[in-house]
Design a protein around this motif. Structure first.
Motif, PDB file in Angstrom:
ATOM      1  N   TYR A  61       0.840  -1.204   0.000  1.00 53.82           N
ATOM      2  CA  TYR A  61       0.000   0.000   0.000  1.00 53.82           C
ATOM      3  C   TYR A  61       0.875   1.253   0.000  1.00 53.82           C
ATOM      4  O   TYR A  61       1.537   1.526   0.997  1.00 53.82           O
ATOM      5  CB  TYR A  61      -0.886   0.051   1.250  1.00 53.82           C
ATOM      6  CG  TYR A  61      -1.757  -1.152   1.454  1.00 53.82           C
ATOM      7  CD1 TYR A  61      -2.919  -1.325   0.704  1.00 53.82           C
ATOM      8  CD2 TYR A  61      -1.438  -2.108   2.409  1.00 53.82           C
ATOM      9  CE1 TYR A  61      -3.730  -2.426   0.904  1.00 53.82           C
ATOM     10  CE2 TYR A  61      -2.256  -3.217   2.613  1.00 53.82           C
ATOM     11  CZ  TYR A  61      -3.392  -3.370   1.854  1.00 53.82           C
ATOM     12  OH  TYR A  61      -4.196  -4.461   2.053  1.00 53.82           O
ATOM     13  N   PRO A  62       0.879   2.017  -1.085  1.00 51.70           N
ATOM     14  CA  PRO A  62       1.562   3.310  -1.039  1.00 51.70           C
ATOM     15  C   PRO A  62       0.855   4.220  -0.029  1.00 51.70           C
ATOM     16  O   PRO A  62      -0.366   4.270   0.029  1.00 51.70           O
ATOM     17  CB  PRO A  62       1.414   3.843  -2.463  1.00 51.70           C
ATOM     18  CG  PRO A  62       1.218   2.609  -3.297  1.00 51.70           C
ATOM     19  CD  PRO A  62       0.418   1.682  -2.425  1.00 51.70           C
ATOM     20  N   GLN A  63       1.627   4.930   0.798  1.00 52.79           N
ATOM     21  CA  GLN A  63       1.088   5.819   1.831  1.00 52.79           C
ATOM     22  C   GLN A  63       1.797   7.164   1.748  1.00 52.79           C
ATOM     23  O   GLN A  63       3.004   7.204   1.530  1.00 52.79           O
ATOM     24  CB  GLN A  63       1.314   5.230   3.232  1.00 52.79           C
ATOM     25  CG  GLN A  63       0.720   3.867   3.443  1.00 52.79           C
ATOM     26  CD  GLN A  63      -0.784   3.888   3.617  1.00 52.79           C
ATOM     27  OE1 GLN A  63      -1.381   4.932   3.844  1.00 52.79           O
ATOM     28  NE2 GLN A  63      -1.406   2.731   3.481  1.00 52.79           N
ATOM     29  N   ALA A  64       1.063   8.221   2.011  1.00 51.32           N
ATOM     30  CA  ALA A  64       1.649   9.568   2.002  1.00 51.32           C
ATOM     31  C   ALA A  64       2.513   9.731   0.761  1.00 51.32           C
ATOM     32  O   ALA A  64       2.516   8.874  -0.108  1.00 51.32           O
ATOM     33  CB  ALA A  64       2.412   9.825   3.298  1.00 51.32           C
ATOM     34  N   PRO A  65       3.286  10.804   0.653  1.00 51.46           N
ATOM     35  CA  PRO A  65       4.021  10.983  -0.606  1.00 51.46           C
ATOM     36  C   PRO A  65       5.244  10.085  -0.754  1.00 51.46           C
ATOM     37  O   PRO A  65       5.632   9.766  -1.855  1.00 51.46           O
ATOM     38  CB  PRO A  65       4.419  12.453  -0.599  1.00 51.46           C
ATOM     39  CG  PRO A  65       4.190  12.956   0.763  1.00 51.46           C
ATOM     40  CD  PRO A  65       3.331  11.989   1.490  1.00 51.46           C
ATOM     41  N   THR A  66       5.869   9.663   0.344  1.00 50.08           N
ATOM     42  CA  THR A  66       7.122   8.917   0.186  1.00 50.08           C
ATOM     43  C   THR A  66       7.207   7.682   1.083  1.00 50.08           C
ATOM     44  O   THR A  66       8.301   7.280   1.482  1.00 50.08           O
ATOM     45  CB  THR A  66       8.333   9.825   0.472  1.00 50.08           C
ATOM     46  OG1 THR A  66       8.212  10.339   1.801  1.00 50.08           O
ATOM     47  CG2 THR A  66       8.435  10.944  -0.536  1.00 50.08           C
ATOM     48  N   TYR A  67       6.070   7.071   1.388  1.00 51.89           N
ATOM     49  CA  TYR A  67       6.091   5.875   2.238  1.00 51.89           C
ATOM     50  C   TYR A  67       5.324   4.746   1.555  1.00 51.89           C
ATOM     51  O   TYR A  67       4.371   4.976   0.814  1.00 51.89           O
ATOM     52  CB  TYR A  67       5.469   6.144   3.617  1.00 51.89           C
ATOM     53  CG  TYR A  67       6.245   7.165   4.390  1.00 51.89           C
ATOM     54  CD1 TYR A  67       7.433   6.826   5.005  1.00 51.89           C
ATOM     55  CD2 TYR A  67       5.805   8.484   4.464  1.00 51.89           C
ATOM     56  CE1 TYR A  67       8.170   7.776   5.681  1.00 51.89           C
ATOM     57  CE2 TYR A  67       6.525   9.435   5.138  1.00 51.89           C
ATOM     58  CZ  TYR A  67       7.715   9.079   5.753  1.00 51.89           C
ATOM     59  OH  TYR A  67       8.447  10.009   6.422  1.00 51.89           O
ATOM     60  N   VAL A  68       5.751   3.531   1.828  1.00 56.12           N
ATOM     61  CA  VAL A  68       5.072   2.344   1.324  1.00 56.12           C
ATOM     62  C   VAL A  68       4.894   1.387   2.492  1.00 56.12           C
ATOM     63  O   VAL A  68       5.842   1.115   3.237  1.00 56.12           O
ATOM     64  CB  VAL A  68       5.888   1.657   0.201  1.00 56.12           C
ATOM     65  CG1 VAL A  68       5.234   0.346  -0.218  1.00 56.12           C
ATOM     66  CG2 VAL A  68       6.038   2.589  -0.987  1.00 56.12           C
ATOM     67  N   GLN A  69       3.689   0.876   2.648  1.00 58.99           N
ATOM     68  CA  GLN A  69       3.366  -0.077   3.703  1.00 58.99           C
ATOM     69  C   GLN A  69       3.228  -1.463   3.066  1.00 58.99           C
ATOM     70  O   GLN A  69       2.551  -1.621   2.061  1.00 58.99           O
ATOM     71  CB  GLN A  69       2.048   0.322   4.371  1.00 58.99           C
ATOM     72  CG  GLN A  69       1.563  -0.657   5.416  1.00 58.99           C
ATOM     73  CD  GLN A  69       0.138  -0.336   5.859  1.00 58.99           C
ATOM     74  OE1 GLN A  69      -0.625   0.308   5.138  1.00 58.99           O
ATOM     75  NE2 GLN A  69      -0.206  -0.778   7.047  1.00 58.99           N
ATOM     76  N   VAL A  70       3.880  -2.459   3.665  1.00 57.74           N
ATOM     77  CA  VAL A  70       3.776  -3.847   3.216  1.00 57.74           C
ATOM     78  C   VAL A  70       3.225  -4.648   4.381  1.00 57.74           C
ATOM     79  O   VAL A  70       3.772  -4.598   5.486  1.00 57.74           O
ATOM     80  CB  VAL A  70       5.146  -4.409   2.784  1.00 57.74           C
ATOM     81  CG1 VAL A  70       5.034  -5.878   2.417  1.00 57.74           C
ATOM     82  CG2 VAL A  70       5.708  -3.602   1.621  1.00 57.74           C
ATOM     83  N   VAL A  71       2.135  -5.388   4.139  1.00 61.15           N
ATOM     84  CA  VAL A  71       1.479  -6.145   5.198  1.00 61.15           C
ATOM     85  C   VAL A  71       1.570  -7.634   4.881  1.00 61.15           C
ATOM     86  O   VAL A  71       1.266  -8.057   3.767  1.00 61.15           O
ATOM     87  CB  VAL A  71      -0.005  -5.733   5.332  1.00 61.15           C
ATOM     88  CG1 VAL A  71      -0.692  -6.536   6.426  1.00 61.15           C
ATOM     89  CG2 VAL A  71      -0.112  -4.240   5.605  1.00 61.15           C
ATOM     90  N   ASN A  72       1.986  -8.421   5.891  1.00 59.83           N
ATOM     91  CA  ASN A  72       2.063  -9.872   5.741  1.00 59.83           C
ATOM     92  C   ASN A  72       0.801 -10.490   6.347  1.00 59.83           C
ATOM     93  O   ASN A  72       0.727 -10.716   7.546  1.00 59.83           O
ATOM     94  CB  ASN A  72       3.310 -10.426   6.434  1.00 59.83           C
ATOM     95  CG  ASN A  72       3.435 -11.932   6.276  1.00 59.83           C
ATOM     96  OD1 ASN A  72       2.599 -12.568   5.646  1.00 59.83           O
ATOM     97  ND2 ASN A  72       4.472 -12.496   6.857  1.00 59.83           N
ATOM     98  N   ASP A  73      -0.185 -10.786   5.501  1.00 60.23           N
ATOM     99  CA  ASP A  73      -1.422 -11.421   5.941  1.00 60.23           C
ATOM    100  C   ASP A  73      -1.363 -12.939   5.799  1.00 60.23           C
ATOM    101  O   ASP A  73      -2.373 -13.613   5.927  1.00 60.23           O
ATOM    102  CB  ASP A  73      -2.609 -10.892   5.125  1.00 60.23           C
ATOM    103  CG  ASP A  73      -3.000  -9.477   5.523  1.00 60.23           C
ATOM    104  OD1 ASP A  73      -2.775  -9.100   6.686  1.00 60.23           O
ATOM    105  OD2 ASP A  73      -3.522  -8.746   4.660  1.00 60.23           O
ATOM    106  N   SER A  74      -0.189 -13.479   5.527  1.00 56.31           N
ATOM    107  CA  SER A  74      -0.066 -14.933   5.335  1.00 56.31           C
ATOM    108  C   SER A  74       0.124 -15.634   6.684  1.00 56.31           C
ATOM    109  O   SER A  74       0.183 -14.993   7.732  1.00 56.31           O
ATOM    110  CB  SER A  74       1.116 -15.238   4.406  1.00 56.31           C
ATOM    111  OG  SER A  74       2.344 -15.051   5.080  1.00 56.31           O
ATOM    112  N   ASP A  75       0.247 -16.945   6.625  1.00 56.02           N
ATOM    113  CA  ASP A  75       0.415 -17.754   7.830  1.00 56.02           C
ATOM    114  C   ASP A  75       1.876 -18.026   8.166  1.00 56.02           C
ATOM    115  O   ASP A  75       2.162 -18.771   9.112  1.00 56.02           O
ATOM    116  CB  ASP A  75      -0.323 -19.091   7.664  1.00 56.02           C
ATOM    117  CG  ASP A  75      -1.819 -18.905   7.515  1.00 56.02           C
ATOM    118  OD1 ASP A  75      -2.354 -17.938   8.085  1.00 56.02           O
ATOM    119  OD2 ASP A  75      -2.450 -19.735   6.822  1.00 56.02           O
ATOM    120  N   ASP A  76       2.796 -17.476   7.388  1.00 53.86           N
ATOM    121  CA  ASP A  76       4.230 -17.687   7.603  1.00 53.86           C
ATOM    122  C   ASP A  76       4.972 -16.375   7.395  1.00 53.86           C
ATOM    123  O   ASP A  76       4.502 -15.493   6.672  1.00 53.86           O
ATOM    124  CB  ASP A  76       4.771 -18.723   6.602  1.00 53.86           C
ATOM    125  CG  ASP A  76       4.222 -20.114   6.848  1.00 53.86           C
ATOM    126  OD1 ASP A  76       4.470 -20.652   7.939  1.00 53.86           O
ATOM    127  OD2 ASP A  76       3.548 -20.653   5.945  1.00 53.86           O
TER     128      ASP A  76
END
Length: 179
Positions: A75-90
C-alpha cells in the motif's frame, strides 16, 4: 434308404460342421472386435479423465505455490512511504522495496497495533533503520521510506517461507523473480 448315398454323408456332415465352425469363428471375431472397440473407448475416456485430473492437480499445486505470496499486500502511503502487510500464515524474508528502480532509503517493521506515529516516520526519515526488512513476521507490517510512491512505480521483492522469490507491484501484479 435308397435316397441317401452313404458315401457322401460323412462329407456332408463334415461340411455342416465346417460351416458351423466358420460361423462360430466369424461370431467370435466380431465379438472380440466389439470388445476391443469398447476397451478403446474406455481407454480414451480414462485418458481424458486423467488429463483433466492432471490439469486440476497442476492448478492446485500452482495455487499452493502462490498462496503465501498472494497474501502479501503493498500500500503506497503519504508521498514517500510504502506499507507492506504480511497477511499470510508464515513469515517472509528479505523484503526489499523499490520506487522507480531506486531502493528504499529506510525500512522498519511493526505490529499493526503499534501504529505508525510521528516517531516511527521520523526514524524512517532519519535513517534509524536499514533499507530492507530481513524477516517480516505473520500479521506484521513493514514501512519503507522511498523517493516516490507514484502509482505504477513501486514494487517489492521478497522470499516466501518455501524459499521462492517473488516480485509484487502496487497494481496487484505478482510473479516469481526471474520468471
Amino acid at each position: 434308404m435308397d435316397w441317401i448315398d452313404w458315401g457322401d454323408a460323412p462329407t456332408w456332415l463334415g461340411a455342416v460342421f465346417a460351416a458351423a465352425a466358420a460361423g462360430a469363428a466369424v461370431w467370435t471375431l466380431k465379438s472380440q472386435r466389439d470388445q476391443i472397440d469398447e476397451q478403446r473407448r474406455f481407454i480414451a475416456e480414462q485418458s481424458m479423465n486423467l488429463g483433466l485430473e492432471r490439469q486440476a492437480l497442476l492448478a492446485a499445486a500452482q495455487e499452493r505455490h502462490e498462496a503465501q505470496a498472494r497474501k502479501i499486500r503493498l500500500y503506497p502511503q503519504a508521498p514517500t512511504y510504502v506499507q507492506v502487510v504480511n497477511d499470510s500464515d508464515d513469515p517472509i524474508y528479505d523484503v526489499h522495496c523499490e520506487a522507480r528502480g531506486m531502493p528504499a532509503l529506510h525500512a522498519v517493521e511493526l505490529a499493526p497495533s503499534e501504529g505508525v506515529g510521528a516517531g516511527i516516520l521520523a526514524d524512517l526519515v532519519q535513517g534509524a533503520s536499514r533499507p530492507y526488512v530481513h524477516r517480516l513476521g505473520v500479521g506484521r507490517e513493514a514501512w519503507f521510506h522511498v523517493v516516490t510512491n507514484e502509482r505504477g512505480a513501486v514494487h517489492i521483492r521478497f522470499t516466501d517461507a518455501a524459499g521462492n522469490k517473488w516480485v509484487c507491484d502496487d497494481a496487484g501484479g505478482l510473479h516469481e523473480a526471474g520468471a
